[in-house]
Design a protein around this motif. Structure first.
Motif, PDB file in Angstrom:
ATOM      1  N   PHE A  48       0.838  -1.204   0.000  1.00  0.00           N
ATOM      2  CA  PHE A  48       0.000   0.000   0.000  1.00  0.00           C
ATOM      3  C   PHE A  48       0.875   1.257   0.000  1.00  0.00           C
ATOM      4  CE2 PHE A  48      -1.706   3.389   2.723  1.00  0.00           C
ATOM      5  CZ  PHE A  48      -2.837   3.754   2.009  1.00  0.00           C
ATOM      6  N   LEU A  49       1.872   1.311   0.870  1.00  0.00           N
ATOM      7  CA  LEU A  49       2.733   2.492   0.973  1.00  0.00           C
ATOM      8  C   LEU A  49       3.529   2.719  -0.305  1.00  0.00           C
ATOM      9  CD1 LEU A  49       3.999   1.939   4.632  1.00  0.00           C
ATOM     10  CD2 LEU A  49       2.323   3.633   3.868  1.00  0.00           C
ATOM     11  N   GLN A  50       4.064   1.644  -0.885  1.00  0.00           N
ATOM     12  CA  GLN A  50       4.807   1.763  -2.143  1.00  0.00           C
ATOM     13  C   GLN A  50       3.936   2.355  -3.246  1.00  0.00           C
ATOM     14  OE1 GLN A  50       6.164  -2.210  -2.996  1.00  0.00           O
ATOM     15  NE2 GLN A  50       7.371  -2.339  -1.121  1.00  0.00           N
ATOM     16  N   THR A  51       2.678   1.864  -3.323  1.00  0.00           N
ATOM     17  CA  THR A  51       1.779   2.321  -4.387  1.00  0.00           C
ATOM     18  C   THR A  51       1.330   3.758  -4.150  1.00  0.00           C
ATOM     19  OG1 THR A  51       1.002   0.033  -4.568  1.00  0.00           O
ATOM     20  CG2 THR A  51      -0.290   1.705  -5.694  1.00  0.00           C
ATOM     21  N   CYS A  52       1.144   4.137  -2.894  1.00  0.00           N
ATOM     22  CA  CYS A  52       0.813   5.537  -2.596  1.00  0.00           C
ATOM     23  C   CYS A  52       1.888   6.472  -3.149  1.00  0.00           C
ATOM     24  CB  CYS A  52       0.691   5.729  -1.079  1.00  0.00           C
ATOM     25  SG  CYS A  52      -0.880   5.176  -0.400  1.00  0.00           S
ATOM     26  N   GLN A  53       3.127   6.043  -3.060  1.00  0.00           N
ATOM     27  CA  GLN A  53       4.223   6.882  -3.543  1.00  0.00           C
ATOM     28  C   GLN A  53       4.379   6.794  -5.057  1.00  0.00           C
ATOM     29  OE1 GLN A  53       8.593   6.114  -2.574  1.00  0.00           O
ATOM     30  NE2 GLN A  53       8.198   7.933  -1.346  1.00  0.00           N
ATOM     31  N   SER A  54       4.378   5.558  -5.613  1.00  0.00           N
ATOM     32  CA  SER A  54       4.699   5.375  -7.036  1.00  0.00           C
ATOM     33  C   SER A  54       3.543   5.745  -7.961  1.00  0.00           C
ATOM     34  CB  SER A  54       5.117   3.928  -7.295  1.00  0.00           C
ATOM     35  OG  SER A  54       4.059   3.036  -6.993  1.00  0.00           O
ATOM     36  N   VAL A  55       2.301   5.540  -7.530  1.00  0.00           N
ATOM     37  CA  VAL A  55       1.145   5.783  -8.404  1.00  0.00           C
ATOM     38  C   VAL A  55       0.417   7.075  -8.042  1.00  0.00           C
ATOM     39  CG1 VAL A  55      -1.087   4.883  -9.180  1.00  0.00           C
ATOM     40  CG2 VAL A  55       0.827   3.315  -8.826  1.00  0.00           C
ATOM     41  N   PHE A  56       0.259   7.341  -6.739  1.00  0.00           N
ATOM     42  CA  PHE A  56      -0.543   8.489  -6.313  1.00  0.00           C
ATOM     43  C   PHE A  56       0.302   9.717  -5.972  1.00  0.00           C
ATOM     44  CE2 PHE A  56      -3.263   4.884  -5.877  1.00  0.00           C
ATOM     45  CZ  PHE A  56      -4.529   5.357  -6.173  1.00  0.00           C
ATOM     46  N   GLY A  57       1.622   9.577  -5.976  1.00  0.00           N
ATOM     47  CA  GLY A  57       2.502  10.727  -5.844  1.00  0.00           C
ATOM     48  C   GLY A  57       2.722  11.247  -4.442  1.00  0.00           C
ATOM     49  N   LEU A  58       2.394  10.477  -3.404  1.00  0.00           N
ATOM     50  CA  LEU A  58       2.668  10.924  -2.044  1.00  0.00           C
ATOM     51  C   LEU A  58       4.171  10.871  -1.774  1.00  0.00           C
ATOM     52  CD1 LEU A  58      -0.415  10.548  -1.807  1.00  0.00           C
ATOM     53  CD2 LEU A  58      -0.048   9.615   0.488  1.00  0.00           C
ATOM     54  N   SER A  59       4.644  11.783  -0.960  1.00  0.00           N
ATOM     55  CA  SER A  59       6.063  11.800  -0.604  1.00  0.00           C
ATOM     56  C   SER A  59       6.315  10.859   0.570  1.00  0.00           C
ATOM     57  CB  SER A  59       6.499  13.216  -0.227  1.00  0.00           C
ATOM     58  OG  SER A  59       5.875  13.610   0.988  1.00  0.00           O
ATOM     59  N   THR A  60       7.583  10.547   0.779  1.00  0.00           N
ATOM     60  CA  THR A  60       7.939   9.678   1.901  1.00  0.00           C
ATOM     61  C   THR A  60       7.483  10.284   3.217  1.00  0.00           C
ATOM     62  OG1 THR A  60       9.859   8.846   0.691  1.00  0.00           O
ATOM     63  CG2 THR A  60       9.852   8.523   3.064  1.00  0.00           C
ATOM     64  N   ALA A  61       7.566  11.610   3.324  1.00  0.00           N
ATOM     65  CA  ALA A  61       7.152  12.283   4.561  1.00  0.00           C
ATOM     66  C   ALA A  61       5.657  12.145   4.818  1.00  0.00           C
ATOM     67  CB  ALA A  61       7.533  13.758   4.501  1.00  0.00           C
ATOM     68  N   ASP A  62       4.880  11.889   3.753  1.00  0.00           N
ATOM     69  CA  ASP A  62       3.424  11.752   3.909  1.00  0.00           C
ATOM     70  C   ASP A  62       3.018  10.374   4.426  1.00  0.00           C
ATOM     71  OD1 ASP A  62       2.983  14.304   2.898  1.00  0.00           O
ATOM     72  OD2 ASP A  62       2.841  13.599   0.825  1.00  0.00           O
ATOM     73  N   LEU A  63       3.949   9.416   4.429  1.00  0.00           N
ATOM     74  CA  LEU A  63       3.590   8.022   4.686  1.00  0.00           C
ATOM     75  C   LEU A  63       3.798   7.645   6.142  1.00  0.00           C
ATOM     76  CD1 LEU A  63       5.289   6.422   1.541  1.00  0.00           C
ATOM     77  CD2 LEU A  63       2.920   7.205   1.781  1.00  0.00           C
ATOM     78  N   PHE A  64       2.896   6.825   6.660  1.00  0.00           N
ATOM     79  CA  PHE A  64       3.052   6.322   8.017  1.00  0.00           C
ATOM     80  C   PHE A  64       3.997   5.118   8.023  1.00  0.00           C
ATOM     81  CE2 PHE A  64      -0.801   4.252   6.253  1.00  0.00           C
ATOM     82  CZ  PHE A  64      -0.503   2.912   6.432  1.00  0.00           C
ATOM     83  N   ASP A  65       4.480   4.772   9.185  1.00  0.00           N
ATOM     84  CA  ASP A  65       5.306   3.584   9.353  1.00  0.00           C
ATOM     85  C   ASP A  65       4.389   2.361   9.386  1.00  0.00           C
ATOM     86  OD1 ASP A  65       6.548   1.437  11.245  1.00  0.00           O
ATOM     87  OD2 ASP A  65       8.240   2.693  10.657  1.00  0.00           O
ATOM     88  N   PRO A  66       4.778   1.226   8.783  1.00  0.00           N
ATOM     89  CA  PRO A  66       3.904   0.044   8.786  1.00  0.00           C
ATOM     90  C   PRO A  66       3.397  -0.338  10.169  1.00  0.00           C
ATOM     91  CG  PRO A  66       5.728  -0.318   7.287  1.00  0.00           C
ATOM     92  CD  PRO A  66       6.008   0.986   7.984  1.00  0.00           C
ATOM     93  N   PHE A  67       4.233  -0.215  11.208  1.00  0.00           N
ATOM     94  CA  PHE A  67       3.797  -0.587  12.551  1.00  0.00           C
ATOM     95  C   PHE A  67       2.851   0.451  13.165  1.00  0.00           C
ATOM     96  CE2 PHE A  67       7.375  -3.406  12.021  1.00  0.00           C
ATOM     97  CZ  PHE A  67       6.946  -4.568  12.667  1.00  0.00           C
ATOM     98  N   ASP A  68       2.800   1.666  12.584  1.00  0.00           N
ATOM     99  CA  ASP A  68       1.809   2.645  13.028  1.00  0.00           C
ATOM    100  C   ASP A  68       0.401   2.116  12.825  1.00  0.00           C
ATOM    101  OD1 ASP A  68       3.780   4.425  13.713  1.00  0.00           O
ATOM    102  OD2 ASP A  68       3.633   5.615  11.875  1.00  0.00           O
TER     103      ASP A  68
END
Length: 855
Positions: A80-100
């Motif tokens: 999910f996080l990879q696709t948010c960045q690669s397809v939807f253009g979110l930055s790394t700073a926008d992403l939560f940690d998997p354990f969050d």
């Protein structure tokens, strides 16, 4: 972030067709944790991305049924996080940690990521984002952590105390327009459009309509197979290499050959009644086993198709031409290849409806039921083939993730059985007494202890370094009571332990789980793995992988899946092959007809009881532990135990030559059973259940709804409690004195719990408890099965024994009753239910039960 942010997120997920309107998180009394529980395994958020942008996540890349595996859940979240960045253009700073999300360590950050995702251009095409613009533009007040502590601050502790939710019903809610749309168009809607040219006379009765649907959809399915042959296989013969064609179109032409004959005989049966419809299905069951191979090979077919399309523009263009000629470009070839899988899983549903509409007096009722049983068996077989192929892929991923794992020659991890459980535990090797954190992979035959090494926390996740292995067959598992009950009450982590000791006494390991509940789940999984690999009912039987579809020697049903499908007898000259539940039973000469269910005896005459005896109401596996150094006496439901001693709550008994202690509430004295139904059958008895679960299950019930449970709370584990809804949910101890009498208050004693319940059904609890002015009005199981999310749909009775092979399943004995909680897995051959005696929830094969009439 505003305190109502999670509600805005819930509304958005409903608008995106990810959560159903009636989901727990949408209710007025819901909490943020209800939403977190729905998302923690990563399945719905991956489906969310595909709803926002179709095919942005390949469904074969994430696990749609992670079965509470930490390894799979984290994999889903990272995809999910990879696709948010690669397809939807979110930055790394926008992403939560998997354990969050997985451990709900920072759900506020998860909501922030989802909010940013909802505002992306791709997402806005589907629905407006959250929070609403007018909310987002309000002047923000200064954040005070104390303001939201109750909303988000306690979520990690809640996640620790509550395992991941079983979201099976929600998964089936997720709107998937591709596969169903194709099947409906090719097989169902088409027969309605062309009904005027049907070979059958116009339908009059409801049965006629069922017969017509069965006939017409089969005819259209044959046309669909013929379309693939005529418009794809033949035109592409000189375009695609023979090796690629054999993979992409594997079994299609064989299926067409089988179904042309099948459809011809089915049409004759529908028109003339000779042969009978059910007989046609029984006759073709063996031929239709080819669907097992089709199911196994379909992922390879779709991958090869994608590969040749990417590598060769000429092939891609030619396939597009074929698609346009075949169905005006409406469906892709990749999607058409999935239609056979859908068709074979429809037969038992069509036959079930036909039997329902035919009535009990229909001339062909017996043959229809035989046909239904054959197709349910086929459906279960095909679905378990699919499940096993997913399991083999998972096992391969695990093996690849353990970089330094050295397997014996000609051996892979799959040779050690299915994965039963995985996750973190603290481990102490008794040879050096050092405690280390280890990631555990538990298979049927072996436990692997690894050290997790973080490669990339957001995307790559962990790799593992192999440290030690336990061959389960040479070890025993022992529960341990906490040395300090006060630390247990405070909920301190890593204080719940069990021991794996080598049978020869040469070594042992202590394992420490974060909570007592987690420990219990590990012990259950280990015991089940031991039972799978070394079935106690037959030491001369071994788990075996059958290369060809094989029927059980005892019951005649197919052995399920593609590896370790069943057990083989090791006696010299024996060719017996059986299910786990059929070990030790006499062969049935291939007769798999549903036998009549005898009435259950509920007692013995006094002359048969030489000693004081008790009968088990449910299984007891040693948890809760008797403590004080007393060994537990494990037993199965309906075992008769010789009673040796008792000390009010704990009784000592003897079974099969072994002595030990067990909770007195889990048995019923044989002398008391003569003219009574034991409590385990009562609609108010739910078995083991903790206080929080009782709160949740009763919250949405009518006032006066009540249940009796075996307490899971540390201070009263194994003792009985009454939980009742009276505006709020209240809990009252059911005490048992040394003479065996039950009571709620000091002035009223009862010989049995049943007598206690019957008294308070007629008399208010306020006589003993002034704040609880109500009688016991509605037994829990007679109401909605525990709330809006687990409504009882009906009841089923087991017509065959079934032995669970995973902790998510229910074991059944012939004659057992199950409350049906969900039928969403019908096309997969499984229903979800609650065992009416043990109170356990889980999945069971619908081919092994008979749904009971409403009366």
């Amino acid at each position: 972030m505003a305190t109502d942010e999670w509600r805005h997120c819930t509304d958005w997920l409903v608008r995106c067709n990810i959560l159903p309107d009636e989901h727990k998180a949408t209710q007025p009394d819901a909490s943020a944790f209800d939403l977190a529980q729905a998302l923690r395994d990563g399945v719905l958020i991956c489906h969310l991305l595909n709803n926002l942008s179709p095919n942005s996540v390949d469904v074969k890349d994430f696990s749609q049924r992670p079965q509470l595996s930490q390894f799979l859940c984290l994999k889903n979240i990272r995809i999910f996080l990879q696709t948010c960045q690669s397809v939807f253009g979110l930055s790394t700073a926008d992403l939560f940690d998997p354990f969050d999300l997985f451990e709900v360590k920072d759900f506020r950050k998860v909501l922030t990521t989802l909010s940013k995702l909802s505002k992306t251009p791709l997402a806005r095409r589907k629905s407006s984002g959250f929070p609403p613009e007018q909310t987002a533009h309000r002047p923000s007040r200064r954040f005070n952590p104390d303001d939201e502590e109750d909303i988000y601050g306690n979520l990690p502790d809640l996640a620790l105390r509550h395992d991941l939710d079983d979201n099976e019903e929600i998964y089936d809610h997720v709107y998937q327009e591709d596969d169903d749309e194709i099947y409906e168009d090719l097989c169902t809607r088409r027969h309605r459009r062309e009904s005027s040219v049907s070979e059958l006379p116009p339908p009059v009765t409801k049965r006629d309509y069922c017969v017509k649907e069965l006939h017409d959809t089969e005819k259209n399915y044959v046309d669909a197979l013929r379309m693939v042959q005529q418009h794809f296989i033949k035109p592409l013969k000189d375009i695609i290499s023979s090796a690629d064609r054999e993979v992409i179109f594997a079994h299609i032409e064989k299926l067409l050959e089988i179904h042309k004959k099948f459809q011809s005989e089915l049409q004759e049966a529908c028109i003339s009644g000779n042969p009978k419809i059910g007989d046609v299905f029984v006759k073709y069951k063996k031929s239709l086993l080819v669907y097992g191979n089709y199911c196994s090979d379909m992922p390879k077919a779709q991958e090869r198709l994608e590969d040749v399309i990417k590598k060769n523009d000429q092939i891609r263009c030619q396939i597009e031409v074929c698609e346009k000629k075949a169905n005006e470009g409406k469906f892709k070839l990749r999607d058409l290849l999935h239609v056979p899988m859908q068709r074979v899983l429809k037969y038992h549903l069509l036959l079930r409806e036909l039997i329902k509409q035919s009535g009990k007096q229909a001339d062909d009722k017996d043959t229809l039921e035989m046909g239904l049983e054959a197709m349910m068996d086929l459906s279960l077989y095909v679905n378990e083939v699919k499940r096993d192929n997913e399991t083999l892929q998972l096992i391969n991923e695990i093996q690849n993730s353990i970089g330094d794992l050295q397997m014996p020659a000609n051996t892979t991890l799959k040779d050690y059985g299915r994965l039963q459980k995985d996750g973190e535990l603290k481990v102490k090797n008794h040879t050096d007494n050092k405690i280390r954190i280890r990631y555990i992979f538990l298979f049927d035959k072996v436990m692997l202890m690894c050290k997790a090494r973080m490669v990339d926390r957001l995307f790559s996740g962990e790799s593992y370094s192999f440290k030690e292995a336990i061959i389960l067959a040479v070890y025993k598992v022992h529960d341990q009571q906490p040395a300090n009950r006060e630390t247990q009450r405070r909920g301190e982590k890593w204080n719940s332990s069990f021991i794996m000791a080598k049978k020869d006494g040469s070594n042992a390991f202590s394992f420490f789980a974060k909570t007592e509940d987690m420990k219990a789940k590990w012990i259950d999984a280990i015991r089940l793995a031991l039972e799978n690999a070394s079935p106690p009912q037959g030491i001369n039987y071994v788990m075996h992988t059958f290369e060809e579809p094989t029927e059980c020697t005892v019951c005649g049903k197919l052995l399920r899946g593609v590896f370790f499908q069943g057990y083989k007898c090791t006696d010299p000259g024996s060719d017996i092959s059986v299910h786990k539940e059929c070990i030790g039973k006499p062969p049935n000469a291939g007769n798999s007809r549903v036998p009549p269910i005898p009435a259950r005896a509920i007692g013995r005459s006094p002359t048969q009881i030489q000693h004081r005896q008790v009968r088990a109401l449910c299984d007891y596996n040693g948890n809760p532990n008797p403590g004080a150094g007393r060994p537990p006496l494990c037993f199965r439901k309906d075992d008769v135990i010789k009673l040796l001693n008792n000390d009010a709550q704990w009784w000592k008994g003897q079974l099969n030559g072994e002595e030990g202690w067990f909770p007195s509430q889990l048995v019923q004295e044989e002398t008391q059973r003569k003219n009574k139904t034991y409590e385990g059958n009562a609609v108010w008895f739910v078995g083991p259940m903790d206080r929080d679960t009782a709160n949740r299950r009763l919250t949405n019930m009518p006032n006066g709804t009540f249940l009796i449970r075996v307490s899971e709370n540390p201070g009263r584990k194994g003792e009985l409690s009454l939980s009742i809804r009276n505006n709020s949910v209240q809990h009252i101890k059911v005490r048992k004195d040394e003479e065996g009498f039950f009571r709620l208050s000091m002035d009223k004693n009862f010989k049995t719990v049943k007598e206690l319940v019957e008294f308070y059904q007629d008399n208010s609890l306020a006589d003993s408890f002034p704040g609880v002015d109500t009688t016991l009005k509605f037994p829990f199981k007679s109401q909605a099965g525990g709330g809006a999310n687990s409504r009882i749909l009906g009841y089923a009775e087991a017509v065959y024994d079934y032995a669970a092979t995973a902790t998510s399943q229910l074991s059944l004995c012939r004659g057992d009753k199950v409350a049906i909680l969900s039928k969403t897995g019908s096309d997969k051959g499984w229903w979800k239910g609650e065992h009416c005696v043990t109170g356990k929830n889980g999945y069971f094969p619908l081919a092994y039960v008979r749904e009971m009439d409403d009366d």
